[in-house]
Motif scaffolding. Sequence first.
Motif, PDB file in Angstrom:
ATOM      1  N   THR A 277      41.862  25.869  38.891  1.00 25.68           N
ATOM      2  CA  THR A 277      40.424  26.037  38.992  1.00 25.68           C
ATOM      3  C   THR A 277      39.932  25.848  40.420  1.00 25.68           C
ATOM      4  O   THR A 277      38.733  25.794  40.636  1.00 25.68           O
ATOM      5  N   LEU A 278      40.871  25.782  41.362  1.00 28.02           N
ATOM      6  CA  LEU A 278      40.452  25.677  42.756  1.00 28.02           C
ATOM      7  C   LEU A 278      39.550  26.853  43.114  1.00 28.02           C
ATOM      8  O   LEU A 278      39.924  27.997  42.908  1.00 28.02           O
ATOM      9  N   GLY A 279      38.385  26.581  43.594  1.00 27.56           N
ATOM     10  CA  GLY A 279      37.480  27.668  43.935  1.00 27.56           C
ATOM     11  C   GLY A 279      36.486  27.972  42.827  1.00 27.56           C
ATOM     12  O   GLY A 279      35.561  28.735  43.037  1.00 27.56           O
ATOM     13  N   ALA A 280      36.674  27.389  41.640  1.00 25.67           N
ATOM     14  CA  ALA A 280      35.725  27.630  40.557  1.00 25.67           C
ATOM     15  C   ALA A 280      34.434  26.855  40.785  1.00 25.67           C
ATOM     16  O   ALA A 280      33.434  27.091  40.140  1.00 25.67           O
ATOM     17  N   VAL A 281      34.480  25.887  41.681  1.00 28.71           N
ATOM     18  CA  VAL A 281      33.307  25.102  42.024  1.00 28.71           C
ATOM     19  C   VAL A 281      33.116  25.199  43.523  1.00 28.71           C
ATOM     20  O   VAL A 281      34.079  25.169  44.264  1.00 28.71           O
ATOM     21  N   LYS A 282      31.895  25.328  43.929  1.00 27.57           N
ATOM     22  CA  LYS A 282      31.676  25.388  45.384  1.00 27.57           C
ATOM     23  C   LYS A 282      31.363  23.999  45.909  1.00 27.57           C
ATOM     24  O   LYS A 282      30.612  23.264  45.318  1.00 27.57           O
TER      25      LYS A 282
ATOM     26  N   PHE B 106      31.768  30.860  25.968  1.00 30.30           N
ATOM     27  CA  PHE B 106      31.316  30.363  24.670  1.00 30.30           C
ATOM     28  C   PHE B 106      32.122  29.134  24.252  1.00 30.30           C
ATOM     29  O   PHE B 106      31.569  28.098  23.870  1.00 30.30           O
ATOM     30  N   ILE B 107      33.454  29.225  24.354  1.00 33.47           N
ATOM     31  CA  ILE B 107      34.293  28.084  23.962  1.00 33.47           C
ATOM     32  C   ILE B 107      34.058  26.901  24.898  1.00 33.47           C
ATOM     33  O   ILE B 107      34.005  25.749  24.467  1.00 33.47           O
ATOM     34  N   ALA B 108      33.874  27.192  26.192  1.00 35.33           N
ATOM     35  CA  ALA B 108      33.627  26.107  27.145  1.00 35.33           C
ATOM     36  C   ALA B 108      32.339  25.374  26.781  1.00 35.33           C
ATOM     37  O   ALA B 108      32.278  24.146  26.821  1.00 35.33           O
ATOM     38  N   LEU B 109      31.295  26.125  26.408  1.00 36.37           N
ATOM     39  CA  LEU B 109      30.031  25.482  26.031  1.00 36.37           C
ATOM     40  C   LEU B 109      30.220  24.656  24.762  1.00 36.37           C
ATOM     41  O   LEU B 109      29.668  23.558  24.630  1.00 36.37           O
ATOM     42  N   PHE B 110      31.032  25.178  23.869  1.00 32.19           N
ATOM     43  CA  PHE B 110      31.299  24.469  22.613  1.00 32.19           C
ATOM     44  C   PHE B 110      32.036  23.154  22.881  1.00 32.19           C
ATOM     45  O   PHE B 110      31.770  22.145  22.238  1.00 32.19           O
ATOM     46  N   PRO B 183      45.415  34.218  25.575  1.00 29.20           N
ATOM     47  CA  PRO B 183      45.587  33.372  26.767  1.00 29.20           C
ATOM     48  C   PRO B 183      44.511  33.598  27.827  1.00 29.20           C
ATOM     49  O   PRO B 183      44.118  32.656  28.525  1.00 29.20           O
ATOM     50  N   GLN B 184      44.017  34.823  27.950  1.00 27.93           N
ATOM     51  CA  GLN B 184      43.044  35.100  28.997  1.00 27.93           C
ATOM     52  C   GLN B 184      41.730  34.363  28.744  1.00 27.93           C
ATOM     53  O   GLN B 184      41.096  33.853  29.666  1.00 27.93           O
ATOM     54  N   THR B 185      41.310  34.300  27.478  1.00 26.25           N
ATOM     55  CA  THR B 185      40.112  33.548  27.121  1.00 26.25           C
ATOM     56  C   THR B 185      40.299  32.072  27.458  1.00 26.25           C
ATOM     57  O   THR B 185      39.384  31.410  27.967  1.00 26.25           O
ATOM     58  N   ALA B 186      41.508  31.571  27.186  1.00 22.50           N
ATOM     59  CA  ALA B 186      41.782  30.167  27.498  1.00 22.50           C
ATOM     60  C   ALA B 186      41.618  29.919  28.998  1.00 22.50           C
ATOM     61  O   ALA B 186      41.061  28.896  29.415  1.00 22.50           O
ATOM     62  N   TYR B 187      42.072  30.876  29.797  1.00 23.51           N
ATOM     63  CA  TYR B 187      41.963  30.752  31.254  1.00 23.51           C
ATOM     64  C   TYR B 187      40.484  30.714  31.666  1.00 23.51           C
ATOM     65  O   TYR B 187      40.052  29.818  32.408  1.00 23.51           O
ATOM     66  N   CYS B 188      39.710  31.663  31.170  1.00 18.40           N
ATOM     67  CA  CYS B 188      38.287  31.700  31.518  1.00 18.40           C
ATOM     68  C   CYS B 188      37.591  30.431  31.045  1.00 18.40           C
ATOM     69  O   CYS B 188      36.729  29.883  31.730  1.00 18.40           O
ATOM     70  N   MET B 189      37.994  29.939  29.875  1.00 12.37           N
ATOM     71  CA  MET B 189      37.395  28.715  29.348  1.00 12.37           C
ATOM     72  C   MET B 189      37.571  27.555  30.312  1.00 12.37           C
ATOM     73  O   MET B 189      36.629  26.831  30.623  1.00 12.37           O
ATOM     74  N   ILE B 190      38.806  27.408  30.838  1.00 15.65           N
ATOM     75  CA  ILE B 190      39.059  26.255  31.715  1.00 15.65           C
ATOM     76  C   ILE B 190      38.280  26.407  33.025  1.00 15.65           C
ATOM     77  O   ILE B 190      37.787  25.427  33.588  1.00 15.65           O
ATOM     78  N   LEU B 191      38.128  27.646  33.491  1.00 15.14           N
ATOM     79  CA  LEU B 191      37.331  27.864  34.700  1.00 15.14           C
ATOM     80  C   LEU B 191      35.887  27.429  34.454  1.00 15.14           C
ATOM     81  O   LEU B 191      35.274  26.746  35.278  1.00 15.14           O
ATOM     82  N   TYR B 192      35.346  27.818  33.311  1.00 17.87           N
ATOM     83  CA  TYR B 192      33.954  27.467  33.006  1.00 17.87           C
ATOM     84  C   TYR B 192      33.784  25.980  32.720  1.00 17.87           C
ATOM     85  O   TYR B 192      32.760  25.396  33.077  1.00 17.87           O
ATOM     86  N   LEU B 193      34.791  25.370  32.091  1.00 13.70           N
ATOM     87  CA  LEU B 193      34.673  23.924  31.850  1.00 13.70           C
ATOM     88  C   LEU B 193      34.583  23.180  33.174  1.00 13.70           C
ATOM     89  O   LEU B 193      33.785  22.251  33.331  1.00 13.70           O
ATOM     90  N   THR B 194      35.395  23.600  34.128  1.00 14.62           N
ATOM     91  CA  THR B 194      35.339  22.979  35.448  1.00 14.62           C
ATOM     92  C   THR B 194      33.992  23.252  36.102  1.00 14.62           C
ATOM     93  O   THR B 194      33.401  22.359  36.707  1.00 14.62           O
ATOM     94  N   GLY B 195      33.529  24.481  35.957  1.00 18.39           N
ATOM     95  CA  GLY B 195      32.231  24.830  36.530  1.00 18.39           C
ATOM     96  C   GLY B 195      31.102  24.024  35.908  1.00 18.39           C
ATOM     97  O   GLY B 195      30.229  23.506  36.608  1.00 18.39           O
ATOM     98  N   LEU B 196      31.127  23.894  34.583  1.00 19.98           N
ATOM     99  CA  LEU B 196      30.063  23.160  33.880  1.00 19.98           C
ATOM    100  C   LEU B 196      30.039  21.702  34.316  1.00 19.98           C
ATOM    101  O   LEU B 196      28.980  21.062  34.364  1.00 19.98           O
ATOM    102  N   ASN B 197      31.217  21.172  34.627  1.00 19.90           N
ATOM    103  CA  ASN B 197      31.324  19.797  35.077  1.00 19.90           C
ATOM    104  C   ASN B 197      30.534  19.561  36.352  1.00 19.90           C
ATOM    105  O   ASN B 197      30.061  18.464  36.618  1.00 19.90           O
ATOM    106  N   ALA B 198      30.425  20.621  37.151  1.00 21.15           N
ATOM    107  CA  ALA B 198      29.788  20.481  38.459  1.00 21.15           C
ATOM    108  C   ALA B 198      28.332  20.943  38.456  1.00 21.15           C
ATOM    109  O   ALA B 198      27.695  20.956  39.499  1.00 21.15           O
ATOM    110  N   GLN B 225      24.494  28.772  38.491  1.00 22.68           N
ATOM    111  CA  GLN B 225      25.345  27.745  39.094  1.00 22.68           C
ATOM    112  C   GLN B 225      26.817  27.972  38.773  1.00 22.68           C
ATOM    113  O   GLN B 225      27.692  27.382  39.407  1.00 22.68           O
ATOM    114  N   LEU B 226      27.099  28.766  37.762  1.00 26.86           N
ATOM    115  CA  LEU B 226      28.488  29.033  37.387  1.00 26.86           C
ATOM    116  C   LEU B 226      29.047  30.255  38.109  1.00 26.86           C
ATOM    117  O   LEU B 226      30.137  30.720  37.798  1.00 26.86           O
ATOM    118  N   LYS B 227      28.292  30.781  39.066  1.00 31.71           N
ATOM    119  CA  LYS B 227      28.693  32.026  39.704  1.00 31.71           C
ATOM    120  C   LYS B 227      30.111  32.006  40.298  1.00 31.71           C
ATOM    121  O   LYS B 227      30.864  32.962  40.080  1.00 31.71           O
TER     122      LYS B 227
END
Lengths: 282, 314
Positions: A277-282, B106-110, B183-198, B225-227
């Motif tokens: 997730t490197l880069g997923a957060v700025k 969607f899964i990340a929000l859930f 698997p691709q959805t799982a990947y996007c989910m983890i990206l969004y979970l990290t994004g939501l954290n921030a 903010q999740l851009k």
Amino acid sequence: MFPTPIEKRSRAAQITYQSLLPLALILWLLPLIAVMVFSIRPFSDFTQGNYWGVPSSFELFTNYGMVFFESDMPRYLLNSVFITVPTVIGAVALSCMTGFALGIYRFRGNLLIFFMFIAGNFVPFQILMVPVRDLTVDMGLYDTKLGLILFHVAFQTGFCTLFMRNFIRALPYELIEAARVEGVAEWRIFWFVVLPLMRPAIAALSVLIFTFIWNDYFWAIVLTQGPDAQPVTAGITSFNSQFVAQYHLMSAGSIVAAIPPVAIFFLMQRHFIAGLTLGAVK
Amino acid sequence: MSSSTTPALPMHEVRAEATWLQRNKMIVTPLLFLLPGMLFFAVYVIFPIFQSFGISLYRWDGLGEATYIGLANYEELLTDRNFEISLVNNLKWLVLYLLAIPLGLFIALFLNQTVMGIRLYKSLFFFPFVLSQVVVGLVFSWFYLPREGLLNTIITGLGFDSLNILGDPTLATYGIIAAGLWPQTAYCMILYLTGLNAVDPEQVEAGRLDGAKGWKMLWYVILPQLKPATFIAFVVTIIGALRSFDLISVMTNGGPFGSTRVLSFYMFERALSEFGFRMGYGSAIAVVLFLIMLVFIGYFLWQMWRDEREARRG
């Protein structure tokens, strides 16, 4: 925090959420659970059409024993290890250096070289296939682990450089300037100042590359054939033709093939996700 | 930039004349550090791209003499029905694979809660991504089996007719894409979970005070903010869609009747399998795939370049 924390919702909403979680998970992993159930059934269940009923006997040890002692699976697994580990070491070592060069120094062409690494990392494998296969054959490395390792190291250097360079960019530059003022040689700055700070990046990248390489299939079938050099992803197809239509054994085989990267993921989860997730957060 | 040849450091003036190496060390050092990596990368990645362009102009079986035939391979592509099918399937992959992004969100929000055991849930939701595509392919082909498969057991249990997904030319590609989405959805989910954290809690609070909630909050406050996460999800999903090969090879091997071929798979078939070793023709297919990819690569690099420039100014 978004969405609204469930603790702040009504009791009913909390209970619904808590019971929805395991249901959703089972639904999500359903295909995998099906394979796990297959892998502990006896063969007789399949001949009698008992696919989804209660297994007539519990054959975990027989089935997995077959995989480990009656097939080439252990050889393929070992090949995978001998391909993956040197690749990880090679790609991480090379990219520590390229990342350092591109992250610390300002020189003409810096960004161009950096973008070349990124672009190369995105190209479709097929555009490399014929020349790389030729090169490997010419070097006498076709169907050897070394041939596969050399290619993987080279290709992964693209992604690894992107990763390392961005990581080094985020390090405090004052440290390097201070070392220079002290008159420390550049290679010593790399070795004694920057490298120790890169430990988290090295860990994250190693875990990621391990998984990527372990799971590679395309290059395995292009550059190798047969159990001498083939990794487990390619070996599993020969395994499946050895045990055609014996779903209990094929399931057990594919689970065994999947275990190492899964184990690495669960053991090194934090590094893995940090890397991904490197880069997923700025 | 040009001043980088002389280090702006107060060197102790021990020796009046520095050697050439010392004067140019800010150029020489990075070059030396780059050399091994660039050498590997050039030999195995950069040169082969150009070589493939060259090979695509030849008729070559990979062993004997290669014959120069100009653009004949490309002309043949124009009338090749299988090439057309592959191209259309690539388009289906591109469009449908992008579903991984909203599904992952969607899964990340859930899952973005702090209840007991949620970390384990997140890991288990993510873990299909760690499986190799070969294993995912096998798992799904067994899941889809007409008689033994769990999917059909469920479908017939609900009173519908059983489906032979991978045996039906109209359904097979969608069946494979569905497997790839897992698997691709799982990947996007983890990206969004990290994004939501921030996500900035103050902005969320401010949004709440302004009366934004639910969809409006998501669209106007959270998504902007999740851009960065969305950008990466987009990049990896597009690349993943165009790279699809393993799943097709494992699940249908291009069939039934060649209906699930995509360019990457068709190229491999032409160049390296029972269809005969047509390296030149295969390379021509690879070049087309490369050019499609290049459009996206160009876009990604342009975006990254803009970020670089901003970072430098800021």
